[in-house]
Scaffold this active site. Structure first.
Site, PDB file in Angstrom:
ATOM      1  CD  GLU A  43      -2.767   1.308   2.422  1.00 15.02           C
ATOM      2  OE1 GLU A  43      -3.571   2.253   2.470  1.00 15.02           O
ATOM      3  OE2 GLU A  43      -2.653   0.444   3.312  1.00 15.02           O
ATOM      4  NE  ARG A 296       4.670  -7.994  10.002  1.00 12.67           N
ATOM      5  CZ  ARG A 296       3.676  -7.127   9.846  1.00 12.67           C
ATOM      6  NH1 ARG A 296       2.504  -7.342  10.438  1.00 12.67           N
ATOM      7  NH2 ARG A 296       3.829  -6.054   9.111  1.00 12.67           N
ATOM      8  CE  LYS A 306       4.066   0.569   4.424  1.00 14.97           C
ATOM      9  NZ  LYS A 306       3.117   0.542   3.289  1.00 14.97           N
TER      10      LYS A 306
END
Length: 595
Positions: A43, A296, A306
């Site tokens: 994104e 992850r 983020k």
């Protein structure tokens, strides 16, 4: 199966093996796919970081190894958080990380067939890295949503966002059906058309899937598929005021691009039943894409949210997304870390189904190992202390041979000027040294790298008692290669010639946080390292005047450095700025032992 060959000389990244690659190999063997197509779908709401590198290396790596392709897709379905700055940075970061490694499998070209099946990108260079955009599919996604409404599988809901959350229930209790769940199909079609036309304010209506409000999987409790957002989009402008949710856009974008293996991190494992449900309800081409999950990357002494990284930028805790202390790919690149080192690191840690914390020392080992092979050796003194060789002729200059890289004979040698007045590191002299201090002391001897053995005869101090100069004598027969060059002393130190040295601003970067898990509890910013940056004015050998941004340099005995883009080497008053990529030794390991 036979994998495409790679050039080991230019691409030393080891071949990987993991459970996802095993699945891919088995499915190819069984003939379930004609071509492997993966995707990396960030994104564009922030800069990519080292955690994304793991996914990039996995997706592009699988495409590379199995003669497939990998799409870069912008998952741009939330216009209020996304920006063209992030789109541009993502493209630059992905190009940088895969350049020379996976150019051949960068992306499918978008030509004619919206599914793009079987059409390869450019065979070489980065021109093939043309990103796909989920927003390019908005018209098709809208039609898919209409199809769900017509099939009685979706409805327009008037609950507010807060009411929707309340009606959804919790993992330990079932949800409650919306009062508008059984609206007639025609009414839903009319309302959804009017949503698209912009008749309703933000938050007043949503489109929801009609699945099962009693499902133990909370993501199947009539999830929202579309919401109203009267906001300009970086790619589509004001064309739309309704935007699909991630779960709706993701699986259908995969289908439209002909993705065979949709590889996500473990937090999306509970979303997979919804991924499959949406695809099962619609007349999409076969075979359908399938979602696979892996753990992850969590890295010690690092924050990779983020949202939290954005806080650091907005609060000026760092100089920007590309601050060399940041875990962003832009920051790592500016710090001088190479894409090969990051790819090696990703190969080292592997791909598993189990979440764990990776020690940042593993990354640092990969960086040192990579730079040791490629970095040119240079002499620089960070905190200069003047040394006068009293028995060396005034005005004389020698050109001494120095090795460019002992790990690479092809790198050759260079000439380093030597004269009567030198600079050494302040830390390389102590008046009252502890035991096993093998550097310079009053009456003691050391070898100057590539040069002579010197002896400290006199210590000069200023009025405050600070040492300002050392007066030494050199054994003029002890020059490397000379008649007494074999004479042994325990210490060797680096130096530069005072008359020839150039000034350089050196930024000494260190870890941004002081604890292994800074965001484990409380405010993560309380663990910021106050000593993560120190700026010094160094003296360096003159060959560094020709340093290039793409170059990597080991300042001997100090660490690895690169030229920062703040440098102005061609200015009327040249300015050279070097960033420390990493020290030669892990000083944090010593601190941990003290603790």
């Amino acid at each position: 199966m036979t994998l495409p060959k790679s050039n080991a000389a230019t691409d030393p990244t080891p071949a990987a093996s993991d459970f996802i690659r095993d699945i891919v190999a088995e499915e190819l063997k069984a003939g379930r796919h004609k071509r492997i197509v993966t995707r990396f779908p960030p994104e564009p709401n922030g800069y990519l970081h080292i955690g994304h590198a793991k996914s990039i290396c996995l997706n592009f790596g699988i495409a590379r190894e199995f003669d497939g392709v990998c799409n870069l897709r912008m998952d741009d379905t939330n216009p209020t958080k996304e920006d063209i700055e992030y789109v541009d940075s993502i493209q630059a970061d992905v190009r940088w990380l895969v350049s020379g490694w996976a150019d051949r499998v960068l992306a499918l070209k978008k030509v004619g067939d919206t599914r793009g099946r079987g059409v390869l990108a450019a065979e070489s260079g980065n021109s093939g890295l043309e990103p796909f955009y989920a927003s390019d599919y908005f018209a098709q996604l809208y039609e898919y949503a209409v199809a769900l409404i017509r099939a009685g599988k979706a409805y327009v809901c008037d609950l507010s966002p807060e009411e929707t959350d309340h009606y959804r229930g919790a993992p330990d209790r079932p949800g409650q059906e919306s009062p508008w769940r059984n609206r007639p199909v025609e009414e839903n079609l009319d309302l959804f058309r009017r949503m698209k036309a912009g008749e309703f304010p933000d938050g007043t209506r949503t489109l929801r899937a009609k699945i099962d409000m009693a499902s133990p999987n909370i993501w199947l409790r009539d999830p929202v598929l579309y919401r109203i957002r009267h906001a300009a989009h970086h790619h589509t402008g004001d064309q739309w005021c309704i935007y699909p949710m991630y779960d709706f856009a993701h699986c259908l974008s995969d289908s439209l691009e002909g993705i065979s293996h949709s590889i996500c991190t473990l937090e999306f494992e509970v979303h997979r039943p919804l991924y499959d449900w949406i695809l099962e309800q619609l007349p999409i081409p076969q075979p359908r894409p399938h979602q696979f999950e892996f753990a992850r990357l969590s890295l010690s002494f690092t924050v990779m949210s983020k949202r939290k990284l954005l806080q650091l930028v907005q609060e000026n805790r760092v100089t920007g997304w590309d601050d060399p202390r940041m875990p962003t790919l832009a920051g790592l690149r500016r710090r001088g870390i190479t894409p090969a080192a990051i790819r090696d690191f990703c190969a080292m840690i592997g791909v598993t189904k189990y979440n764990s914390l990776t020690d940042v020392a593993v990354l640092e080992h990969a960086i040192r190992d990579d730079l040791n092979r490629r970095a040119l050796r240079r002499l620089a003194v960070l905190r200069p202390l003047k040394v006068v060789l009293t028995n060396y002729p005034e005005g004389k200059t020698e050109e001494l041979d120095a090795v460019n890289n002992p790990e690479d004979a092809a790198a050759g040698t260079r000439k380093v000027p030597f004269s009567r007045v030198l600079y050494i590191e302040t830390d390389d002299f102590l008046e009252a040294p502890p035991p096993k201090f093998f550097r310079l002391r009053p009456g003691g001897e050391v070898r100057l790298k590539y040069a002579y053995i010197i002896k400290c005869d006199e210590v000069v101090k200023d009025a405050s008692g600070k040492v300002t100069e050392l007066r030494c004598t050199a054994d003029l027969d002890s020059k490397t290669g000379g008649t007494t060059a074999g004479r042994k002393v325990k210490g060797t130190i680096h130096w530069v010639s005072a008359a020839h040295a150039i000034d350089a601003e050196v930024r000494l970067y260190d870890r941004l946080f002081t604890v292994p898990e800074p965001d484990a509890e409380g405010d993560f910013k309380q663990h910021l390292n106050p000593h993560s940056l120190e700026v010094v004015t160094a003296r360096a050998e003159p060959s560094l005047r020709d340093a290039r941004p793409e170059g990597r340099y080991q300042f001997e005995r100090l660490g690895y450095f690169c030229l920062d883009f703040d440098s102005q080497p061609s200015a009327p008053r040249p300015r050279l700025v070097f960033n420390r990529t990493i020290a030669l030794k892990d000083t944090w390991a010593k601190e941990a032992r003290k603790g």
